[in-house]
Design a protein around this motif. Structure first.
Motif, PDB file in Angstrom:
ATOM      1  N   LEU A  53       0.820 -23.101  10.752  1.00 28.06           N
ATOM      2  CA  LEU A  53       1.582 -22.665   9.592  1.00 28.06           C
ATOM      3  C   LEU A  53       0.699 -21.911   8.608  1.00 28.06           C
ATOM      4  CD1 LEU A  53       4.249 -22.602   8.081  1.00 28.06           C
ATOM      5  CD2 LEU A  53       3.672 -24.826   7.108  1.00 28.06           C
ATOM      6  N   ALA A  54      -0.509 -22.407   8.388  1.00 27.36           N
ATOM      7  CA  ALA A  54      -1.442 -21.718   7.483  1.00 27.36           C
ATOM      8  C   ALA A  54      -1.780 -20.332   8.022  1.00 27.36           C
ATOM      9  CB  ALA A  54      -2.706 -22.553   7.296  1.00 27.36           C
ATOM     10  N   ARG A  55      -1.973 -20.218   9.321  1.00 28.46           N
ATOM     11  CA  ARG A  55      -2.262 -18.919   9.940  1.00 28.46           C
ATOM     12  C   ARG A  55      -1.066 -17.981   9.798  1.00 28.46           C
ATOM     13  NH1 ARG A  55      -3.034 -20.362  15.165  1.00 28.46           N
ATOM     14  NH2 ARG A  55      -4.834 -21.511  14.442  1.00 28.46           N
ATOM     15  N   MET A  56       0.135 -18.502  10.036  1.00 33.90           N
ATOM     16  CA  MET A  56       1.336 -17.673   9.905  1.00 33.90           C
ATOM     17  C   MET A  56       1.529 -17.214   8.464  1.00 33.90           C
ATOM     18  SD  MET A  56       3.870 -19.714  12.597  1.00 33.90           S
ATOM     19  CE  MET A  56       5.187 -19.683  11.481  1.00 33.90           C
ATOM     20  N   LEU A  57       1.271 -18.104   7.508  1.00 31.59           N
ATOM     21  CA  LEU A  57       1.393 -17.724   6.100  1.00 31.59           C
ATOM     22  C   LEU A  57       0.366 -16.659   5.728  1.00 31.59           C
ATOM     23  CD1 LEU A  57       2.104 -21.167   4.425  1.00 31.59           C
ATOM     24  CD2 LEU A  57       3.686 -19.252   4.683  1.00 31.59           C
ATOM     25  N   ALA A  58      -0.846 -16.786   6.242  1.00 25.36           N
ATOM     26  CA  ALA A  58      -1.872 -15.778   5.969  1.00 25.36           C
ATOM     27  C   ALA A  58      -1.475 -14.429   6.569  1.00 25.36           C
ATOM     28  CB  ALA A  58      -3.224 -16.234   6.527  1.00 25.36           C
ATOM     29  N   ASP A  59      -0.925 -14.449   7.781  1.00 30.69           N
ATOM     30  CA  ASP A  59      -0.456 -13.207   8.406  1.00 30.69           C
ATOM     31  C   ASP A  59       0.688 -12.589   7.609  1.00 30.69           C
ATOM     32  OD1 ASP A  59      -2.320 -13.554  10.394  1.00 30.69           O
ATOM     33  OD2 ASP A  59      -0.887 -14.276  11.893  1.00 30.69           O
ATOM     34  N   ALA A  60       1.623 -13.419   7.161  1.00 42.28           N
ATOM     35  CA  ALA A  60       2.744 -12.915   6.372  1.00 42.28           C
ATOM     36  C   ALA A  60       2.269 -12.350   5.043  1.00 42.28           C
ATOM     37  CB  ALA A  60       3.773 -14.025   6.139  1.00 42.28           C
ATOM     38  N   ASP A  61       1.296 -12.997   4.430  1.00 38.56           N
ATOM     39  CA  ASP A  61       0.750 -12.505   3.168  1.00 38.56           C
ATOM     40  C   ASP A  61       0.075 -11.155   3.377  1.00 38.56           C
ATOM     41  OD1 ASP A  61       0.090 -12.767   0.361  1.00 38.56           O
ATOM     42  OD2 ASP A  61      -1.973 -13.122   1.034  1.00 38.56           O
ATOM     43  N   ALA A  62      -0.691 -11.026   4.448  1.00 41.85           N
ATOM     44  CA  ALA A  62      -1.355  -9.757   4.738  1.00 41.85           C
ATOM     45  C   ALA A  62      -0.327  -8.653   5.002  1.00 41.85           C
ATOM     46  CB  ALA A  62      -2.295  -9.909   5.936  1.00 41.85           C
ATOM     47  N   ALA A  63       0.728  -8.979   5.746  1.00 44.11           N
ATOM     48  CA  ALA A  63       1.781  -7.993   6.010  1.00 44.11           C
ATOM     49  C   ALA A  63       2.481  -7.597   4.720  1.00 44.11           C
ATOM     50  CB  ALA A  63       2.788  -8.554   7.015  1.00 44.11           C
ATOM     51  N   ASN A  64       2.713  -8.562   3.853  1.00 47.56           N
ATOM     52  CA  ASN A  64       3.355  -8.271   2.573  1.00 47.56           C
ATOM     53  C   ASN A  64       2.488  -7.346   1.730  1.00 47.56           C
ATOM     54  OD1 ASN A  64       5.322  -8.427   0.608  1.00 47.56           O
ATOM     55  ND2 ASN A  64       4.499 -10.288  -0.295  1.00 47.56           N
ATOM     56  N   ARG A  65       1.185  -7.586   1.727  1.00 42.83           N
ATOM     57  CA  ARG A  65       0.273  -6.721   0.974  1.00 42.83           C
ATOM     58  C   ARG A  65       0.248  -5.307   1.560  1.00 42.83           C
ATOM     59  NH1 ARG A  65      -3.604  -9.816  -2.265  1.00 42.83           N
ATOM     60  NH2 ARG A  65      -3.125 -12.003  -1.969  1.00 42.83           N
ATOM     61  N   ARG A  66       0.233  -5.212   2.901  1.00 39.11           N
ATOM     62  CA  ARG A  66       0.269  -3.882   3.540  1.00 39.11           C
ATOM     63  C   ARG A  66       1.555  -3.159   3.186  1.00 39.11           C
ATOM     64  NH1 ARG A  66      -1.820  -6.746   7.911  1.00 39.11           N
ATOM     65  NH2 ARG A  66       0.215  -6.828   8.905  1.00 39.11           N
ATOM     66  N   LEU A  67       2.663  -3.877   3.221  1.00 42.50           N
ATOM     67  CA  LEU A  67       3.954  -3.274   2.884  1.00 42.50           C
ATOM     68  C   LEU A  67       3.971  -2.791   1.443  1.00 42.50           C
ATOM     69  CD1 LEU A  67       6.841  -2.603   3.697  1.00 42.50           C
ATOM     70  CD2 LEU A  67       7.489  -4.912   3.005  1.00 42.50           C
ATOM     71  N   ALA A  68       3.415  -3.572   0.533  1.00 50.30           N
ATOM     72  CA  ALA A  68       3.367  -3.160  -0.874  1.00 50.30           C
ATOM     73  C   ALA A  68       2.537  -1.885  -1.029  1.00 50.30           C
ATOM     74  CB  ALA A  68       2.788  -4.292  -1.732  1.00 50.30           C
ATOM     75  N   ARG A  69       1.422  -1.798  -0.300  1.00 47.53           N
ATOM     76  CA  ARG A  69       0.612  -0.571  -0.366  1.00 47.53           C
ATOM     77  C   ARG A  69       1.377   0.619   0.189  1.00 47.53           C
ATOM     78  NH1 ARG A  69      -3.633  -4.110   1.328  1.00 47.53           N
ATOM     79  NH2 ARG A  69      -3.310  -3.424   3.461  1.00 47.53           N
ATOM     80  N   GLU A  70       2.118   0.408   1.276  1.00 48.40           N
ATOM     81  CA  GLU A  70       2.899   1.502   1.865  1.00 48.40           C
ATOM     82  C   GLU A  70       4.024   1.954   0.928  1.00 48.40           C
ATOM     83  OE1 GLU A  70       2.398   3.268   4.630  1.00 48.40           O
ATOM     84  OE2 GLU A  70       0.542   2.147   4.932  1.00 48.40           O
ATOM     85  N   VAL A  71       4.671   1.011   0.272  1.00 50.67           N
ATOM     86  CA  VAL A  71       5.738   1.361  -0.676  1.00 50.67           C
ATOM     87  C   VAL A  71       5.160   2.163  -1.837  1.00 50.67           C
ATOM     88  CG1 VAL A  71       7.326   0.372  -2.380  1.00 50.67           C
ATOM     89  CG2 VAL A  71       7.292  -0.510  -0.055  1.00 50.67           C
ATOM     90  N   GLU A  72       4.008   1.738  -2.316  1.00 47.13           N
ATOM     91  CA  GLU A  72       3.369   2.471  -3.410  1.00 47.13           C
ATOM     92  C   GLU A  72       2.944   3.866  -2.958  1.00 47.13           C
ATOM     93  OE1 GLU A  72      -0.113   1.889  -6.684  1.00 47.13           O
ATOM     94  OE2 GLU A  72       1.045   0.184  -5.973  1.00 47.13           O
ATOM     95  N   ALA A  73       2.408   3.978  -1.751  1.00 50.04           N
ATOM     96  CA  ALA A  73       2.010   5.284  -1.226  1.00 50.04           C
ATOM     97  C   ALA A  73       3.224   6.190  -1.060  1.00 50.04           C
ATOM     98  CB  ALA A  73       1.278   5.124   0.106  1.00 50.04           C
ATOM     99  N   LEU A  74       4.335   5.622  -0.604  1.00 49.37           N
ATOM    100  CA  LEU A  74       5.565   6.403  -0.455  1.00 49.37           C
ATOM    101  C   LEU A  74       6.063   6.908  -1.806  1.00 49.37           C
ATOM    102  CD1 LEU A  74       7.904   7.429   1.314  1.00 49.37           C
ATOM    103  CD2 LEU A  74       9.019   5.235   0.917  1.00 49.37           C
ATOM    104  N   ALA A  75       6.018   6.047  -2.823  1.00 50.44           N
ATOM    105  CA  ALA A  75       6.451   6.460  -4.157  1.00 50.44           C
ATOM    106  C   ALA A  75       5.542   7.560  -4.699  1.00 50.44           C
ATOM    107  CB  ALA A  75       6.457   5.255  -5.104  1.00 50.44           C
TER     108      ALA A  75
END
Length: 102
Positions: free
Chosen positions: A37-59
């Motif tokens: 679960l800790a590994r999955m949460l870390a992966d989800a957090d990393a994906a969320n951060r990547r997505l936030a960077r992509e959204v900002e880059a798109l804007a």
């Protein structure tokens, strides 16, 4: 009064050992689940951060494209009042609101 025989003692010790082994197995299983679960949460957090960077880059890219489009419109004279007023009377103009979708 109960006498504890060797046989009864051996049975009780075996039962307690079995309970200890079962508890250890449960503990190990729970620890493995916690690690996963800790590994999955870390992966989800990393994906969320990547997505936030992509959204900002798109804007940022959209702002850049809008700025370039404004400069192109200025260079070509497409934002004059005559062009804007023409949308009111031109029938085939794509930005004219006719109520019919093509």
């Amino acid at each position: 009064m109960w006498f504890i025989t060797r046989r009864r003692h051996a049975l009780e010790v075996a039962e307690l050992q079995a309970r200890v082994l079962a508890a250890e197995a449960q503990h190990n299983e729970a620890e493995n689940k916690r690690r996963n679960l800790a590994r999955m949460l870390a992966d989800a957090d990393a994906a969320n951060r990547r997505l936030a960077r992509e959204v900002e880059a798109l804007a940022a890219e959209k702002r850049r494209a809008d700025h370039l489009q404004d400069r192109l419109d200025d260079a070509l004279g497409l934002n004059s009042s005559a062009i804007t007023d023409g949308s009111l009377w031109q029938q085939r103009r794509p930005d004219k609101k006719t109520g019919v979708t093509t």
